[in-house]
Every structure is written in C-alpha cells, then in structure tokens.
Design an enzyme around this catalytic site. Sequence first.
Site, short mmCIF file in Angstrom:
data_model
loop_
_atom_site.label_atom_id
_atom_site.label_comp_id
_atom_site.label_asym_id
_atom_site.label_seq_id
_atom_site.Cartn_x
_atom_site.Cartn_y
_atom_site.Cartn_z
N GLY A 10 0.84 -1.20 0.00
CA GLY A 10 0.00 0.00 0.00
C GLY A 10 0.87 1.25 0.00
O GLY A 10 0.52 2.28 0.58
N ALA A 11 2.03 1.14 -0.69
CA ALA A 11 3.04 2.21 -0.63
C ALA A 11 2.81 3.31 -1.67
O ALA A 11 3.60 4.23 -1.78
CB ALA A 11 4.44 1.62 -0.82
N GLY A 12 1.73 3.22 -2.42
CA GLY A 12 1.48 4.21 -3.46
C GLY A 12 1.06 5.57 -2.94
O GLY A 12 1.26 6.58 -3.61
N ASP A 60 -1.91 -7.15 -5.64
CA ASP A 60 -3.04 -7.11 -4.72
C ASP A 60 -2.65 -8.04 -3.57
O ASP A 60 -2.47 -9.25 -3.80
CB ASP A 60 -4.30 -7.60 -5.44
N VAL A 61 -2.51 -7.51 -2.36
CA VAL A 61 -1.99 -8.34 -1.26
C VAL A 61 -2.91 -9.52 -0.93
O VAL A 61 -2.47 -10.49 -0.31
CB VAL A 61 -1.73 -7.52 0.03
N SER A 146 -4.82 -0.57 14.00
CA SER A 146 -5.60 0.66 14.21
C SER A 146 -6.07 0.66 15.66
O SER A 146 -6.29 -0.42 16.25
CB SER A 146 -6.83 0.68 13.30
N TYR A 160 -13.81 -3.90 9.47
CA TYR A 160 -12.51 -3.22 9.67
C TYR A 160 -12.01 -3.43 11.10
O TYR A 160 -10.86 -3.80 11.32
CB TYR A 160 -12.70 -1.73 9.37
N ALA A 161 -12.91 -3.23 12.08
CA ALA A 161 -12.51 -3.41 13.48
C ALA A 161 -12.05 -4.83 13.73
O ALA A 161 -11.02 -5.08 14.38
CB ALA A 161 -13.68 -3.06 14.40
P1 NAP Z 1 -5.11 4.98 1.78
O1 NAP Z 1 -4.88 6.43 1.72
O2 NAP Z 1 -6.38 4.43 1.26
O3 NAP Z 1 -3.88 4.21 1.10
C1 NAP Z 1 -3.89 2.81 1.06
C2 NAP Z 1 -3.04 2.32 -0.07
O4 NAP Z 1 -3.13 0.87 -0.06
C3 NAP Z 1 -3.55 2.76 -1.45
O5 NAP Z 1 -2.46 3.12 -2.28
C4 NAP Z 1 -4.26 1.52 -1.99
O6 NAP Z 1 -4.21 1.36 -3.38
C5 NAP Z 1 -3.43 0.42 -1.36
N1 NAP Z 1 -4.20 -0.82 -1.33
C6 NAP Z 1 -5.51 -0.98 -1.03
N2 NAP Z 1 -5.87 -2.25 -1.19
C7 NAP Z 1 -4.76 -2.91 -1.59
C8 NAP Z 1 -4.50 -4.25 -1.92
N3 NAP Z 1 -5.47 -5.19 -1.89
N4 NAP Z 1 -3.25 -4.60 -2.29
C9 NAP Z 1 -2.27 -3.68 -2.37
N5 NAP Z 1 -2.46 -2.38 -2.08
C10 NAP Z 1 -3.69 -2.00 -1.69
O7 NAP Z 1 -5.01 4.48 3.31
P2 NAP Z 1 -4.15 5.03 4.54
O8 NAP Z 1 -5.01 5.92 5.33
O9 NAP Z 1 -2.80 5.45 4.09
O10 NAP Z 1 -4.06 3.66 5.37
C11 NAP Z 1 -2.90 2.84 5.38
C12 NAP Z 1 -3.06 1.82 6.49
O11 NAP Z 1 -3.22 2.50 7.74
C13 NAP Z 1 -4.29 0.93 6.34
O12 NAP Z 1 -3.99 -0.38 6.77
C14 NAP Z 1 -5.28 1.56 7.27
O13 NAP Z 1 -6.25 0.65 7.73
C15 NAP Z 1 -4.38 2.03 8.39
N6 NAP Z 1 -4.97 3.10 9.22
C16 NAP Z 1 -5.28 4.31 8.68
C17 NAP Z 1 -5.84 5.30 9.49
C18 NAP Z 1 -6.18 6.67 8.98
O14 NAP Z 1 -6.80 7.45 9.72
N7 NAP Z 1 -5.82 7.04 7.78
C19 NAP Z 1 -6.07 5.02 10.84
C20 NAP Z 1 -5.76 3.77 11.35
C21 NAP Z 1 -5.19 2.81 10.52
P3 NAP Z 1 -5.55 1.53 -4.28
O15 NAP Z 1 -5.85 2.97 -4.23
O16 NAP Z 1 -5.17 1.03 -5.61
O17 NAP Z 1 -6.63 0.70 -3.65
#
Ligand code: NAP
Length: 253
Positions: A10-12, A60-61, A146, A160-161
Amino acid sequence: MSARVAFVTGAGRGIGRAQADALADAGLAVAYVDHDAALANEAAEAAIARGVAAIGLAADVSDYAAVAAAAQAAAAALGPVEVLVNNAGISPKSGADGRRAEAWEMPPEEWRRVIDVNLTGAFNCVRALSPGMKAQGKGRIVNIASVAGRTYCDIVGVHYAASKAALIGFTKHLAGELGPYGITVNAIAPGRIDTPMMRGTASTANEAVRLSTPLRRLGQPEEVAATCVFLTSDASAFVTGQVVDVAGGWLMT
Ligand code: NAP
C-alpha cells in the site's frame, strides 16, 4: 555494504508512501508495492530520483500468487528482504457523507474483501517473505493495525474493526513464532491520520475525532512513518510483540 531491503505494501499513497519514503531516507532499498501499478511506479521513481535503490511493484496483497511474485521480484532487484511493512488496508464507506455499512446491512462480499485485504494480505506477505528472513537470521515485520482494533470506534465498520483486532493477535503470535529466528514483529495502531482513506469519511466526523483527541489535531502520515523507522531500526532490537499507538491519545486503552 549493500542496503537493507524493505517491502512496503500500500506504498502508493498515504501512510504506506510516507513509511516507504522514510525507510528510503533512512538508507534502505525499498520495494514500493501497491494495488495501483502507476502509483507504485511513480513513488519508486521519485525515490530513485533522490538516489535511493527502489522498485515499484503491482500486487493485490489478497492474492498470494501476486504477493509471491512481487516478493521474488523485490529480492531479484534489490537483494534479500529484511523489512516487511504490512500497511495495505481498506475501510469501505458509502454515500456523500462517507458512512460505514452497519453489520445488519453489510454485503457479505464487503465483509470478505476487508478480511481478505487487511488480514489475509498480511498473512500472504509473511508467508512469502518470512522464509527468507529466517534464512538471514534477521528480520523486521511491522503490521499497521488501528486503535479501532482494540475498542469501539463509530467511524469504521465491523469488518474493519475485526480485521485490525485480528492483526494485533497475528502480531503477538508471530512475534512468538519468529523471535527465535532473530525476527521482530510489532504493530502500529494509528489514530485519525490525514490520508485519502480518512478523507473518505465526512468532515464533520473527522472534526469530532479531532475534538476528542487529547492533542486536538489529526495525525500526519510522517508521524506514523517515524515510528515505523524506529521499529525497523537497531534502536528497537529488543522490542517485539508490541502495539504502538500513534494516535494523539485518541481511544487510548
Ligand atoms: P489509503 O490512503 O487508502 O492508502 C492505502 C493504499 O493501499 C492505497 O495506495 C491503496 O491502493 C493500497 N491498497 C488498497 N488495497 C490494496 C491491496 N489489496 N493490495 C495492495 N495495495 C492495496 O489508506 P491510509 O489511510 O494510508 O491507510 C494505510 C493503512 O493504515 C491501512 O492499513 C489503514 O487501515 C491504516 N490506518 C489508517 C488510518 C487513517 O486514519 N488514515 C487510521 C488507522 C489505521 P488503491 O488505491 O489502488 O486501492
């Protein structure tokens, strides 16, 4: 000496991009792995332009074959992978107000997809990469959980939880299994972090979180990345099986 190699999912964009960039800035060679090939390649190219060894990989993980192929490609391009950051995750919301589906209305396929990505995705990466870490006699695994995995959070869905609670159990169990091989396994529990995922929720909900966060602000992806760098550095060599909140005190337990 060749650089240590990290594999970040998810490094994009968002937190994953910040963690991958921070590891690159700390001197690691980085595989930027994302569902979205264009985002993964763009992030890796930006790192390469800064003089870092990097590769962008599409996977896709939730698809084990794709993860295994990405793991092989990362090792072939950069060397044996020592650091795995299981960051890819989804938190489906719907409608203009970014509402979660309640359990009684949640489509079963949405439940399955969240578990497949958030939990099975982490297993797939560990399955593909831990044999190489065992062979090296060292490794670092960081799972992005989380605060919603430990207590009720009215923004996220039950899938999600449940997936994030499971990731915490996954972390502790693996720390036990892999510790004897010199591999540490820890989790980070972010609070509300300003990313595209967070912006999928209504701004009023995010403002309510801000007001109930003791530090009275949302977090930045770079603040999660700083903890990730710590958990993959020599400074944390004796830390394993832990969950570190990066949440400004929100939903502390
Ligand atoms: P984000 O902005 O949605 O970024 C997630 C990245 O993961 C996107 O580039 C997405 O690519 C990629 N991804 C999604 N599904 C995937 C898959 N099946 N295989 C490979 N890559 C995939 O999310 P974020 O907020 O940075 O969250 C990152 C992590 O932190 C997640 O695990 C999230 O649950 C956790 N987290 C976030 C928050 C918050 O407030 N932001 C809080 C607690 C925990 P696509 O766009 O192509 O789908």
